[in-house]
Design a protein around this motif. Structure first.
Motif, PDB file in Angstrom:
ATOM      1  N   VAL A  56       0.864  -1.181   0.000  1.00 45.07           N
ATOM      2  CA  VAL A  56       0.000   0.000   0.000  1.00 45.07           C
ATOM      3  C   VAL A  56       0.899   1.229   0.000  1.00 45.07           C
ATOM      4  O   VAL A  56       1.832   1.327   0.798  1.00 45.07           O
ATOM      5  N   LEU A  57       0.632   2.164  -0.894  1.00 46.22           N
ATOM      6  CA  LEU A  57       1.407   3.394  -0.997  1.00 46.22           C
ATOM      7  C   LEU A  57       0.988   4.328   0.136  1.00 46.22           C
ATOM      8  O   LEU A  57      -0.119   4.836   0.152  1.00 46.22           O
ATOM      9  N   LYS A  58       1.871   4.513   1.110  1.00 44.42           N
ATOM     10  CA  LYS A  58       1.549   5.313   2.290  1.00 44.42           C
ATOM     11  C   LYS A  58       1.961   6.773   2.136  1.00 44.42           C
ATOM     12  O   LYS A  58       1.224   7.657   2.547  1.00 44.42           O
ATOM     13  N   HIS A  81      -2.359   9.158  -5.507  1.00 38.72           N
ATOM     14  CA  HIS A  81      -2.647   7.736  -5.365  1.00 38.72           C
ATOM     15  C   HIS A  81      -2.274   7.184  -3.989  1.00 38.72           C
ATOM     16  O   HIS A  81      -2.123   5.977  -3.830  1.00 38.72           O
ATOM     17  N   LEU A  82      -2.108   8.046  -3.000  1.00 41.01           N
ATOM     18  CA  LEU A  82      -1.769   7.587  -1.657  1.00 41.01           C
ATOM     19  C   LEU A  82      -2.911   6.733  -1.109  1.00 41.01           C
ATOM     20  O   LEU A  82      -4.083   7.042  -1.292  1.00 41.01           O
ATOM     21  N   GLY A  83      -2.555   5.643  -0.444  1.00 35.10           N
ATOM     22  CA  GLY A  83      -3.553   4.739   0.120  1.00 35.10           C
ATOM     23  C   GLY A  83      -3.990   3.638  -0.826  1.00 35.10           C
ATOM     24  O   GLY A  83      -4.742   2.751  -0.442  1.00 35.10           O
ATOM     25  N   LYS A  84      -3.537   3.675  -2.058  1.00 34.90           N
ATOM     26  CA  LYS A  84      -3.914   2.653  -3.034  1.00 34.90           C
ATOM     27  C   LYS A  84      -2.914   1.507  -3.020  1.00 34.90           C
ATOM     28  O   LYS A  84      -1.762   1.667  -2.625  1.00 34.90           O
ATOM     29  N   VAL A  85      -3.365   0.366  -3.489  1.00 36.01           N
ATOM     30  CA  VAL A  85      -2.502  -0.813  -3.574  1.00 36.01           C
ATOM     31  C   VAL A  85      -1.670  -0.718  -4.850  1.00 36.01           C
ATOM     32  O   VAL A  85      -2.199  -0.418  -5.920  1.00 36.01           O
ATOM     33  N   VAL A  86      -0.373  -0.956  -4.711  1.00 34.83           N
ATOM     34  CA  VAL A  86       0.538  -0.870  -5.845  1.00 34.83           C
ATOM     35  C   VAL A  86       1.370  -2.146  -5.937  1.00 34.83           C
ATOM     36  O   VAL A  86       1.548  -2.863  -4.953  1.00 34.83           O
ATOM     37  N   ALA A  87       1.853  -2.408  -7.127  1.00 36.72           N
ATOM     38  CA  ALA A  87       2.830  -3.475  -7.354  1.00 36.72           C
ATOM     39  C   ALA A  87       4.148  -2.787  -7.688  1.00 36.72           C
ATOM     40  O   ALA A  87       4.173  -1.834  -8.474  1.00 36.72           O
ATOM     41  N   VAL A  88       5.223  -3.232  -7.059  1.00 39.90           N
ATOM     42  CA  VAL A  88       6.524  -2.603  -7.290  1.00 39.90           C
ATOM     43  C   VAL A  88       7.541  -3.654  -7.701  1.00 39.90           C
ATOM     44  O   VAL A  88       7.481  -4.808  -7.289  1.00 39.90           O
ATOM     45  N   LYS A  89       8.459  -3.227  -8.539  1.00 38.31           N
ATOM     46  CA  LYS A  89       9.575  -4.074  -8.964  1.00 38.31           C
ATOM     47  C   LYS A  89      10.848  -3.361  -8.557  1.00 38.31           C
ATOM     48  O   LYS A  89      11.020  -2.171  -8.827  1.00 38.31           O
ATOM     49  N   ARG A  90      11.741  -4.107  -7.879  1.00 40.85           N
ATOM     50  CA  ARG A  90      12.968  -3.512  -7.361  1.00 40.85           C
ATOM     51  C   ARG A  90      14.182  -4.083  -8.077  1.00 40.85           C
ATOM     52  O   ARG A  90      14.166  -5.203  -8.560  1.00 40.85           O
TER      53      ARG A  90
END
Length: 129
Positions: free
Chosen positions: A31-33, A88-97
């Motif tokens: 979740v993007l905080k 988009h704060l509070g939304k679910v995100v997918a991240v690649k590192r």
């Protein structure tokens, strides 16, 4: 003339159908905080007893740096600048590192995509046991 219009319409429909998102399955979900300059704060997606008992003060959030060439895609599969992440704060995100733990890609997920990633995560856990 009718054939040309029909083929043009068919081509337009085919482009829309082919524009569906194909998310990589090896991404992490969070979740993007918070977002500040080139850093994002992410918290784990899902229920946490620690978060519940501390009224949300402790939620295992972590701060990650973004790489120089980070790409951000919104729910409509459009590229957006990382400066617009505050919307988009509070939304679910997918991240690649990358190997240095910097974020290379951020995908803002729809509800359907979130459920797909949860199913993939459950399958991974079942395979590891």
């Amino acid at each position: 003339m009718k054939k040309v219009l029909f083929l043009t319409a068919l081509l337009g429909v085919m482009q829309v159908a082919m524009a569906a998102r194909a998310l990589p399955t090896n991404m992490d979900i969070a979740v993007l905080k918070n977002y500040q300059q080139r850093q994002v704060e992410l918290s784990p997606d899902g229920f946490s007893w620690l978060k519940f008992f501390t009224l949300g003060w402790l939620d295992k959030s972590k701060v990650f740096n973004m790489s120089v060439a980070v790409t951000v895609k919104d729910e409509s599969n459009r590229f957006i600048t990382y400066g617009r992440l505050t919307k988009h704060l509070g939304k679910v995100v997918a991240v690649k590192r990358d190997p240095y733990n910097n974020i290379n890609e951020i995908w803002i997920l729809t509800d359907r995509e979130r459920e797909q990633f949860r199913m993939i995560a459950k399958q991974r856990e079942a395979n590891q046991q």
